[in-house]
Design an enzyme around this catalytic site. Structure first.
Site, PDB file in Angstrom:
ATOM      1  N   SER A  78       0.793  -1.235   0.000  1.00 37.24           N
ATOM      2  CA  SER A  78       0.000   0.000   0.000  1.00 37.24           C
ATOM      3  C   SER A  78       0.820   1.278   0.000  1.00 37.24           C
ATOM      4  CB  SER A  78      -0.968   0.005   1.188  1.00 37.24           C
ATOM      5  OG  SER A  78      -2.083  -0.818   0.912  1.00 37.24           O
ATOM      6  N   LYS A  81       0.001   3.699  -2.705  1.00 36.21           N
ATOM      7  CA  LYS A  81      -1.004   4.757  -2.563  1.00 36.21           C
ATOM      8  C   LYS A  81      -0.366   6.136  -2.415  1.00 36.21           C
ATOM      9  CE  LYS A  81      -4.677   1.928  -0.490  1.00 36.21           C
ATOM     10  NZ  LYS A  81      -4.051   0.604  -0.299  1.00 36.21           N
ATOM     11  N   SER A 324      -6.200   2.855   4.683  1.00 38.99           N
ATOM     12  CA  SER A 324      -5.613   2.174   3.524  1.00 38.99           C
ATOM     13  C   SER A 324      -6.681   1.460   2.708  1.00 38.99           C
ATOM     14  CB  SER A 324      -4.533   1.176   3.969  1.00 38.99           C
ATOM     15  OG  SER A 324      -3.665   0.886   2.901  1.00 38.99           O
TER      16      SER A 324
END
Length: 485
Positions: A78, A81, A324
């Site tokens: 993640s 991101k 997330s």
């Protein structure tokens, strides 16, 4: 005599300055050497056999003051991101809102709509059953109590690919791998779009557990094969949607008075939203003649009845980045593709992200990715490149929004601490680390900003692959950075 004295003083100042500079340089070199030794020792002792990439930069000069395999490509999970969010703020803007619109076609006669009802989606992850209820009220306000026509979902804003590349079959039932369409709903304000919440409660020993679904079962079917067992027995309950079906199977044992809750994905968000809307219409006293729901584009001749706008992107970044949220990341990618390249697809969105990175000289040829959430195991990037991104975005006018969206170490408020709320609790790091977590099978990552014990600020990126349970070791490394710098 006066000139001689001034010369002596200036020479002394110059010599002392050079001596101080030399001492400072020696001290800085000693700090770097100590940092190198400390981190290397932890990596060799606790991350042996793993693929590790670590970089530390001075936050304001951008100088890379430490790296361990800084150029090594690692799965970012993640941490992907961080790039997706930067591109979204640049391309869409922090004030961007998603629209969902209600249209009708045909004419109304004696309370009967001789035509169709259209819900046109543009990917709003915050659309809720309450919004659908408001749409029903808007139809009633038009004098409609019966629909003699179709109930249609217009999800043409995005393409028909519901899942991003790299989603494993075993993950498809779970919220972090939800399908993405332009017409979707979320069960609560975490905004896990394309999911429902299924909760089971142990009732009477030997009986089936009771079931509660939030917000609505829609077009899904639940098969309850579970059993309530005595208190103290093992909780073996599972709640899963069978692959490529609308069937959710609940199985296993649930001790009496215990509960199990799971966020379960729907098969197709558009049809699920429309079947929910049918129930909402019935509850509002509006009849409809066709049980089947349809997907089609809204005709230009249709009449706009109502529009729901989402919160701004700036506001949405809080649940998205703090928790997330993969679904929001995937939606942002397709939205960027639609806005920038006139095609609401993952491919077009990723191209928009690359164009953003290239415009900021971020060396995108060394970023390898096939989604914007970080779910794919094919994604690769080095800590040096992630830290470079974190340095570059500080010059953007939206940086405060970006920075505020990052989880804060040891802050127990869920929408502040996010995925770091139970980590880095040491006084050296608590409240002083703003960073994005990342986790996949065998992958742990953490990248962001920290205030060190000296009071100076740094950028760090720690990426670990091929090692389970590495987050504790990553936290130890971050604490070392805070101590040594």
């Amino acid at each position: 005599m006066k000139k001689k004295w001034i010369t002596i003083v200036m020479t002394w100042v110059l010599v002392m300055g050079m001596f101080s500079f030399q001492n400072a340089a020696q001290a800085e070199g000693l700090v770097k050497e100590t940092l190198n030794d400390s981190i290397t020792r932890v990596v060799e002792e606790k991350l042996a056999g793993a693929n590790v990439s670590i970089t530390v930069r001075d936050r304001f000069s951008g100088e890379a003051i430490y790296d361990y395999n800084g150029l090594a490509p690692v799965k970012p999970a993640s941490n992907m991101k961080l790039l997706t969010t930067a591109a979204a703020l640049d391309i869409l803007g922090k004030d961007y809102r998603f629209n969902t619109s209600l249209y009708t076609s045909g004419k109304i006669s004696n309370g009967i709509l001789k035509g169709d009802v259209f819900i046109k989606g543009q990917g709003d992850p915050t659309l809720s059953i309450e919004d659908l209820q408001q749409f029903a009220e808007e139809l009633k306000a038009q004098g409609i109590h019966e629909i003699d026509g179709r109930i249609v979902g217009d999800d043409k804003w995005f393409d028909d690919d519901l899942l991003t590349p790299g989603i494993w079959v075993g993950d498809e039932s779970y919220y972090y791998a939800a399908p993405i369409s332009a017409l979707t709903t979320s069960p609560n304000t975490d905004y896990d779009s394309g999911t429902i919440i299924v909760e089971t409660v142990g009732t009477i020993v030997g009986d089936l557990p009771s079931i509660k679904v939030t917000p609505h079962i829609g077009d899904l079917q639940i098969v309850n094969e579970a059993q309530t067992v005595e208190e103290g027995k093992a909780n073996t309950i599972t709640i899963e949607r069978l692959h490529q079906t609308n069937k959710i199977v609940i199985s296993g044992n649930l001790p009496v008075d215990k509960t199990k809750r799971e966020w379960v994905t729907v098969k197709h968000p558009t049809t699920h939203t429309l079947t929910m809307f049918q129930t909402v219409l019935a509850e509002a006293g509006i009849e409809y003649s066709k049980e089947k729901v349809f997907q089609a584009a809204t005709p230009n001749s249709a009449k706009l009845v109502a529009m729901k706008q989402s919160m701004t992107l700036e506001q949405l970044l809080i649940p998205y980045m703090k928790l997330s949220n993969n679904g929001i990341a995937d939606i942002l990618v397709k939205t960027m593709g639609k806005v920038k390249n006139n095609h609401g697809s993952t491919k077009a969105g990723l191209q928009a992200i690359r164009e953003y990175g290239n415009s900021k000289d971020l060396n995108m040829k060394d970023w390898q990715f096939e989604d914007g959430s970080g779910m794919s195991h094919e994604n690769r990037v080095s800590s040096l490149l992630v830290s470079e991104l974190l340095y570059q975005v500080q010059g953007e006018d939206w940086f405060t929004t970006y920075f505020t969206s990052l989880p804060v170490a040891a802050n127990t408020d869920r929408m502040v601490g996010g995925t770091l709320r139970n980590r880095l609790k040491d006084p050296l790091t608590a409240g002083k680390v703003y960073a994005k977590t990342g986790s996949l099978t065998g992958v742990s990552t953490l990248s962001g900003y920290l205030e060190a014990g000296s009071g100076r600020s740094y950028i760090f990126s720690v990426l670990v692959q091929d090692k389970s349970g590495a987050s504790t070791t990553i936290d130890e490394i971050v604490k070392i950075i805070a101590e040594e710098l």
